[in-house]
Design an enzyme around this catalytic site. Structure first.
Site, PDB file in Angstrom:
ATOM      1  N   SER A 138      47.369 -17.733 -53.332  1.00 22.54           N
ATOM      2  CA  SER A 138      47.918 -19.003 -53.823  1.00 22.54           C
ATOM      3  C   SER A 138      47.279 -19.255 -55.173  1.00 22.54           C
ATOM      4  O   SER A 138      46.176 -18.760 -55.452  1.00 22.54           O
ATOM      5  CB  SER A 138      47.532 -20.123 -52.852  1.00 22.54           C
ATOM      6  OG  SER A 138      47.713 -21.392 -53.454  1.00 22.54           O
ATOM      7  N   TYR A 141      41.859 -23.758 -46.314  1.00 25.99           N
ATOM      8  CA  TYR A 141      43.010 -23.038 -46.880  1.00 25.99           C
ATOM      9  C   TYR A 141      42.595 -22.329 -48.173  1.00 25.99           C
ATOM     10  O   TYR A 141      42.877 -21.144 -48.378  1.00 25.99           O
ATOM     11  CB  TYR A 141      44.141 -24.041 -47.149  1.00 25.99           C
ATOM     12  CG  TYR A 141      45.394 -23.424 -47.730  1.00 25.99           C
ATOM     13  CD1 TYR A 141      46.339 -22.816 -46.913  1.00 25.99           C
ATOM     14  CD2 TYR A 141      45.636 -23.455 -49.105  1.00 25.99           C
ATOM     15  CE1 TYR A 141      47.496 -22.257 -47.440  1.00 25.99           C
ATOM     16  CE2 TYR A 141      46.790 -22.895 -49.643  1.00 25.99           C
ATOM     17  CZ  TYR A 141      47.715 -22.299 -48.808  1.00 25.99           C
ATOM     18  OH  TYR A 141      48.850 -21.743 -49.338  1.00 25.99           O
TER      19      TYR A 141
HETATM   20  N1  LIG Z   1      54.987 -22.994 -50.644  1.00 20.82           N
HETATM   21  C1  LIG Z   1      54.046 -23.031 -51.535  1.00 20.82           C
HETATM   22  O1  LIG Z   1      54.089 -23.825 -52.479  1.00 20.82           O
HETATM   23  C2  LIG Z   1      52.902 -22.055 -51.461  1.00 20.82           C
HETATM   24  C3  LIG Z   1      51.974 -22.047 -52.517  1.00 20.82           C
HETATM   25  C4  LIG Z   1      50.936 -21.130 -52.478  1.00 20.82           C
HETATM   26  C5  LIG Z   1      50.841 -20.224 -51.445  1.00 20.82           C
HETATM   27  N2  LIG Z   1      51.743 -20.267 -50.417  1.00 20.82           N
HETATM   28  C6  LIG Z   1      51.619 -19.251 -49.381  1.00 20.82           C
HETATM   29  O2  LIG Z   1      52.861 -18.559 -49.289  1.00 20.82           O
HETATM   30  C7  LIG Z   1      52.967 -17.956 -47.995  1.00 20.82           C
HETATM   31  C8  LIG Z   1      54.336 -18.267 -47.436  1.00 20.82           C
HETATM   32  O3  LIG Z   1      54.387 -19.651 -47.119  1.00 20.82           O
HETATM   33  P1  LIG Z   1      55.671 -20.553 -47.378  1.00 20.82           P
HETATM   34  O4  LIG Z   1      55.316 -21.548 -48.396  1.00 20.82           O
HETATM   35  O5  LIG Z   1      56.853 -19.701 -47.569  1.00 20.82           O
HETATM   36  O6  LIG Z   1      55.714 -21.369 -45.992  1.00 20.82           O
HETATM   37  P2  LIG Z   1      56.673 -21.259 -44.732  1.00 20.82           P
HETATM   38  O7  LIG Z   1      56.034 -22.109 -43.683  1.00 20.82           O
HETATM   39  O8  LIG Z   1      58.073 -21.573 -45.116  1.00 20.82           O
HETATM   40  O9  LIG Z   1      56.578 -19.729 -44.335  1.00 20.82           O
HETATM   41  C9  LIG Z   1      55.434 -19.191 -43.710  1.00 20.82           C
HETATM   42  C10 LIG Z   1      55.888 -18.405 -42.489  1.00 20.82           C
HETATM   43  O10 LIG Z   1      54.721 -17.863 -41.839  1.00 20.82           O
HETATM   44  C11 LIG Z   1      54.945 -17.952 -40.435  1.00 20.82           C
HETATM   45  N3  LIG Z   1      53.681 -17.907 -39.710  1.00 20.82           N
HETATM   46  C12 LIG Z   1      52.744 -18.885 -39.574  1.00 20.82           C
HETATM   47  N4  LIG Z   1      51.750 -18.470 -38.781  1.00 20.82           N
HETATM   48  C13 LIG Z   1      52.054 -17.195 -38.402  1.00 20.82           C
HETATM   49  C14 LIG Z   1      51.412 -16.246 -37.580  1.00 20.82           C
HETATM   50  N5  LIG Z   1      50.251 -16.511 -36.955  1.00 20.82           N
HETATM   51  N6  LIG Z   1      52.005 -15.043 -37.415  1.00 20.82           N
HETATM   52  C15 LIG Z   1      53.197 -14.762 -38.012  1.00 20.82           C
HETATM   53  N7  LIG Z   1      53.858 -15.636 -38.778  1.00 20.82           N
HETATM   54  C16 LIG Z   1      53.287 -16.835 -38.988  1.00 20.82           C
HETATM   55  C17 LIG Z   1      55.671 -19.277 -40.257  1.00 20.82           C
HETATM   56  O11 LIG Z   1      56.366 -19.336 -39.019  1.00 20.82           O
HETATM   57  C18 LIG Z   1      56.603 -19.292 -41.459  1.00 20.82           C
HETATM   58  O12 LIG Z   1      57.873 -18.747 -41.140  1.00 20.82           O
HETATM   59  C19 LIG Z   1      51.805 -18.508 -47.174  1.00 20.82           C
HETATM   60  O13 LIG Z   1      50.771 -17.547 -47.138  1.00 20.82           O
HETATM   61  C20 LIG Z   1      51.374 -19.729 -47.959  1.00 20.82           C
HETATM   62  O14 LIG Z   1      50.036 -20.063 -47.738  1.00 20.82           O
HETATM   63  C21 LIG Z   1      52.763 -21.156 -50.404  1.00 20.82           C
END
Ligand SMILES: NC(=O)c1ccc[n+]([C@@H]2O[C@H](COP(=O)([O-])OP(=O)(O)OC[C@H]3O[C@@H](n4cnc5c(N)ncnc54)[C@H](O)[C@@H]3O)[C@@H](O)[C@H]2O)c1
Length: 297
Positions: free
Chosen positions: A141, A154
């Site tokens: 992130s 986090y």
């Molecule tokens: N959305 C943002 O702005 C943002 C910013 C920085 C980093 N991230 C990172 O991006 C990645 C994707 O997140 P996103 O924003 O698309 O969120 P999201 O919640 O839409 O997608 C994350 C997915 O991970 C799955 N998940 C959660 N725990 C799990 C587990 N134990 N085993 C398998 N699957 C699991 C969830 O069911 C979900 O479908 C994450 O690592 C998040 O920390 C997101």
């Protein structure tokens, strides 16, 4: 890694948000995709969203379960072929300050956001090494390089994913394996629905009530379209690029953090570099190489 069409990718957290965006972008390029996710409803809606657009397979997987991870890898490879792109992307967006984050919160977020990445590497790296090629993409992130208030566990996990990726690349690059770490900026996703994802095992938390409230509406209004993120990831894989910053507007803040760190050394007194004074490589040789090659792609 070149010639991506026809290859196979395995994406954790692929049922939603950035993971689904990567799946869509990969399928556009003719890559077959195994989508692994813990949430059955995310898998179901991903199945509908992707429809018949390409070769894909859906697997319910909790990335913290090592035996299940190995079974999921076997299943994906039996159905789609050898996995040459692994995206360790699953993550939970837990927020909480140092004062409000308890043991259960630390344990949950570290087991998924860092442990899940480690489990992915442990599962797939030996398979890639045996074939002499592969590319591993880890989702950190922008917060992993810009730690701030209100998300201590986090941000700790995401900083660890950055360090892990930098260290791992030194170890594996001589074996034909590439690494990309995504310093992801705000992206439209379901990350705010963290209450829905908190397992019973970790329910004894002071953060739980806040998470229910937090899940009511996306905090990242106007975040990047995940498909755009997925296309950026594809380019980074093709260019064999270690760092992927998706949001250039964070440049100044990152610069400020590194300037703050460098001021702690005090003035440069011309002392010899650590490799000379300590007699062993104390720093990452890739940094100089990345700087030398910048602008060539
Ligand atoms: N959305 C943002 O702005 C943002 C910013 C920085 C980093 N991230 C990172 O991006 C990645 C994707 O997140 P996103 O924003 O698309 O969120 P999201 O919640 O839409 O997608 C994350 C997915 O991970 C799955 N998940 C959660 N725990 C799990 C587990 N134990 N085993 C398998 N699957 C699991 C969830 O069911 C979900 O479908 C994450 O690592 C998040 O920390 C997101």
């Amino acid at each position: 890694m070149k010639d991506l069409a026809g290859r196979v990718a395995f994406i954790t957290g692929g049922g939603s948000g950035l993971g689904l965006g990567m799946a869509r972008a990969f399928i556009e390029q003719g890559i077959a995709v195994a989508i692994a996710d813990i949430m059955p409803d995310h898998l179901a809606s991903a199945r509908v969203a992707l429809g018949e657009t390409g070769r894909c397979h859906f697997i319910q997987l909790d990335v913290t379960n090592r035996a299940a991870f190995a079974r999921a890898a076997d299943e994906a490879e039996a159905l789609l072929g050898p996995v040459s792109i692994l995206c360790n992307n699953a993550g939970v967006g837990m927020l909480g300050s140092t004062q409000t984050t308890g043991y259960v919160d630390w344990d949950w977020v570290m087991s998924v956001n860092l442990g899940g990445v480690i489990n992915g590497i442990q599962t797939f790296l030996p398979r890639m090494r045996a074939r002499g090629e592969g590319h591993i993409v880890n989702t950190s992130s922008i917060g992993g390089i810009l730690p701030g208030p209100g998300g201590v566990a986090y941000l700790t996990a995401k900083a660890a994913v950055l360090g892990l990726s930098e260290a791992m690349l030194c170890d594996v690059r001589g074996e034909g394996i590439g690494v990309t770490v995504i310093l992801l900026g705000p992206t439209a996703s379901n990350i705010h629905k963290v209450a829905k994802q908190r397992p019973k095992l970790y329910s004894d938390s002071g953060l739980a009530a806040f998470e229910v409230e937090f899940g009511e509406k996306p905090i990242i209004a106007g975040g990047m379209d995940p498909l755009e993120g997925g296309r950026q990831v594809l380019k980074a894989i093709e260019r064999d690029q270690l760092y992927l910053f998706t949001h250039p507007e964070f440049r100044h803040a990152v610069q400020q953090r590194f300037s703050a760190i460098m001021t702690a050394f005090g003035p440069d007194t011309g002392e010899p570099a650590a490799t000379e004074s300590h007699g062993f490589p104390t720093f990452n040789p890739l940094f100089a190489e990345i700087i030398a090659n910048s602008g060539k792609n």
